[in-house]
Design a protein around this motif. Structure first.
Motif, PDB file in Angstrom:
ATOM      1  N   SER A 148       1.199   6.332  -6.986  1.00 32.83           N
ATOM      2  CA  SER A 148       0.030   7.172  -7.250  1.00 32.83           C
ATOM      3  C   SER A 148       0.433   8.641  -7.330  1.00 32.83           C
ATOM      4  O   SER A 148      -0.100   9.395  -8.153  1.00 32.83           O
ATOM      5  CB  SER A 148      -1.014   6.953  -6.153  1.00 32.83           C
ATOM      6  N   ASP A 149       1.382   9.041  -6.489  1.00 34.93           N
ATOM      7  CA  ASP A 149       1.883  10.419  -6.522  1.00 34.93           C
ATOM      8  C   ASP A 149       2.514  10.749  -7.868  1.00 34.93           C
ATOM      9  O   ASP A 149       2.624  11.924  -8.229  1.00 34.93           O
ATOM     10  CB  ASP A 149       2.919  10.646  -5.410  1.00 34.93           C
ATOM     11  N   ARG A 150       2.912   9.719  -8.605  1.00 36.82           N
ATOM     12  CA  ARG A 150       3.512   9.906  -9.941  1.00 36.82           C
ATOM     13  C   ARG A 150       2.512   9.604 -11.058  1.00 36.82           C
ATOM     14  O   ARG A 150       2.903   9.462 -12.213  1.00 36.82           O
ATOM     15  CB  ARG A 150       4.729   9.010 -10.083  1.00 36.82           C
TER      16      ARG A 150
ATOM     17  N   MET B 252       0.834  -1.208   0.000  1.00 38.23           N
ATOM     18  CA  MET B 252       0.000   0.000   0.000  1.00 38.23           C
ATOM     19  C   MET B 252       0.873   1.264   0.000  1.00 38.23           C
ATOM     20  O   MET B 252       0.535   2.244  -0.654  1.00 38.23           O
ATOM     21  CB  MET B 252      -0.935   0.008   1.214  1.00 38.23           C
ATOM     22  N   ALA B 253       1.992   1.213   0.718  1.00 34.67           N
ATOM     23  CA  ALA B 253       2.913   2.356   0.719  1.00 34.67           C
ATOM     24  C   ALA B 253       3.506   2.571  -0.673  1.00 34.67           C
ATOM     25  O   ALA B 253       3.617   3.707  -1.145  1.00 34.67           O
ATOM     26  CB  ALA B 253       4.022   2.144   1.748  1.00 34.67           C
TER      27      ALA B 253
ATOM     28  N   SER C  23      -1.704  -2.358  -8.721  1.00 32.64           N
ATOM     29  CA  SER C  23      -2.635  -3.378  -8.239  1.00 32.64           C
ATOM     30  C   SER C  23      -1.875  -4.691  -8.110  1.00 32.64           C
ATOM     31  O   SER C  23      -0.811  -4.860  -8.693  1.00 32.64           O
ATOM     32  CB  SER C  23      -3.817  -3.535  -9.207  1.00 32.64           C
TER      33      SER C  23
ATOM     34  N   SER D  48      -1.039   3.822 -11.271  1.00 28.77           N
ATOM     35  CA  SER D  48      -1.806   2.970 -10.358  1.00 28.77           C
ATOM     36  C   SER D  48      -1.084   1.635 -10.184  1.00 28.77           C
ATOM     37  O   SER D  48      -0.440   1.142 -11.103  1.00 28.77           O
ATOM     38  CB  SER D  48      -3.223   2.749 -10.880  1.00 28.77           C
TER      39      SER D  48
ATOM     40  N   GLU E 127      10.099  -3.475  -6.299  1.00 27.73           N
ATOM     41  CA  GLU E 127      10.456  -2.080  -6.572  1.00 27.73           C
ATOM     42  C   GLU E 127      11.516  -1.956  -7.659  1.00 27.73           C
ATOM     43  O   GLU E 127      11.370  -1.123  -8.565  1.00 27.73           O
ATOM     44  CB  GLU E 127      10.924  -1.390  -5.293  1.00 27.73           C
TER      45      GLU E 127
ATOM     46  N   SER F 176      -0.198   2.182 -15.347  1.00 22.69           N
ATOM     47  CA  SER F 176      -0.595   1.177 -14.358  1.00 22.69           C
ATOM     48  C   SER F 176       0.430   0.049 -14.307  1.00 22.69           C
ATOM     49  O   SER F 176       1.079  -0.258 -15.301  1.00 22.69           O
ATOM     50  CB  SER F 176      -1.972   0.607 -14.687  1.00 22.69           C
TER      51      SER F 176
ATOM     52  N   LYS G  61       2.067   1.619  -3.449  1.00 25.83           N
ATOM     53  CA  LYS G  61       0.927   2.082  -4.262  1.00 25.83           C
ATOM     54  C   LYS G  61       0.758   3.597  -4.123  1.00 25.83           C
ATOM     55  O   LYS G  61       0.553   4.306  -5.106  1.00 25.83           O
ATOM     56  CB  LYS G  61      -0.347   1.354  -3.818  1.00 25.83           C
ATOM     57  N   SER G  62       0.871   4.086  -2.902  1.00 21.30           N
ATOM     58  CA  SER G  62       0.746   5.520  -2.639  1.00 21.30           C
ATOM     59  C   SER G  62       1.868   6.304  -3.329  1.00 21.30           C
ATOM     60  O   SER G  62       1.628   7.345  -3.944  1.00 21.30           O
ATOM     61  CB  SER G  62       0.756   5.765  -1.138  1.00 21.30           C
ATOM     62  N   ALA G  63       3.087   5.794  -3.232  1.00 26.35           N
ATOM     63  CA  ALA G  63       4.232   6.470  -3.859  1.00 26.35           C
ATOM     64  C   ALA G  63       4.072   6.529  -5.380  1.00 26.35           C
ATOM     65  O   ALA G  63       4.352   7.553  -6.003  1.00 26.35           O
ATOM     66  CB  ALA G  63       5.531   5.765  -3.481  1.00 26.35           C
TER      67      ALA G  63
END
Length: 106
Positions: free
Chosen positions: A35-37, A28-29, A42, A40, A74, A91, A31-33
């Motif tokens: 998302s900031d770029r 989730m962390a 999944s 998405s 990563e 995505s 995913k958030s990072a």
């Protein structure tokens, strides 16, 4: 008889089930990072459990899990985004292909 310190140490040990939850939090962390770029992320339901199982260690707890996610997710995502997608990915999906992670970017 056990002392209170002994009880605390045994309570703080992580089980493989704890590892699945921690893997989900780490994903989730990420995913958030992403998302900031504007990307998405999944993953299939089985991915956190796979990560926990592959990295589980009574001695090292979640440290191996963090290293595994960095190395197998990563680093692979970074290479795909830069080399294959030339920064144009919107995505990323993580799935299991047999006993291996499969990461695709679109």
């Amino acid at each position: 008889s056990s002392s209170a310190a002994d009880a605390c140490i045994s309570c703080n040990r992580l089980s493989e089930d704890n590892g699945t939850g921690i893997a989900a939090v780490l994903l989730m962390a990420l995913k958030s990072a992403l998302s900031d770029r504007g990307i998405s992320l999944s993953w299939d339901y089985a991915v956190p459990g796979y990560l926990a199982e592959k990295s589980y260690s009574i001695t090292y707890g979640a440290r191996n899990l963090r290293r595994l996610i960095r190395r197998e997710i990563e680093d692979v995502i970074a290479a795909k985004l830069v080399d294959e997608m030339k920064g144009k990915a919107k995505s990323v999906n993580i799935s299991l292909a047999g006993e291996e992670l499969s990461i695709s970017a679109e």
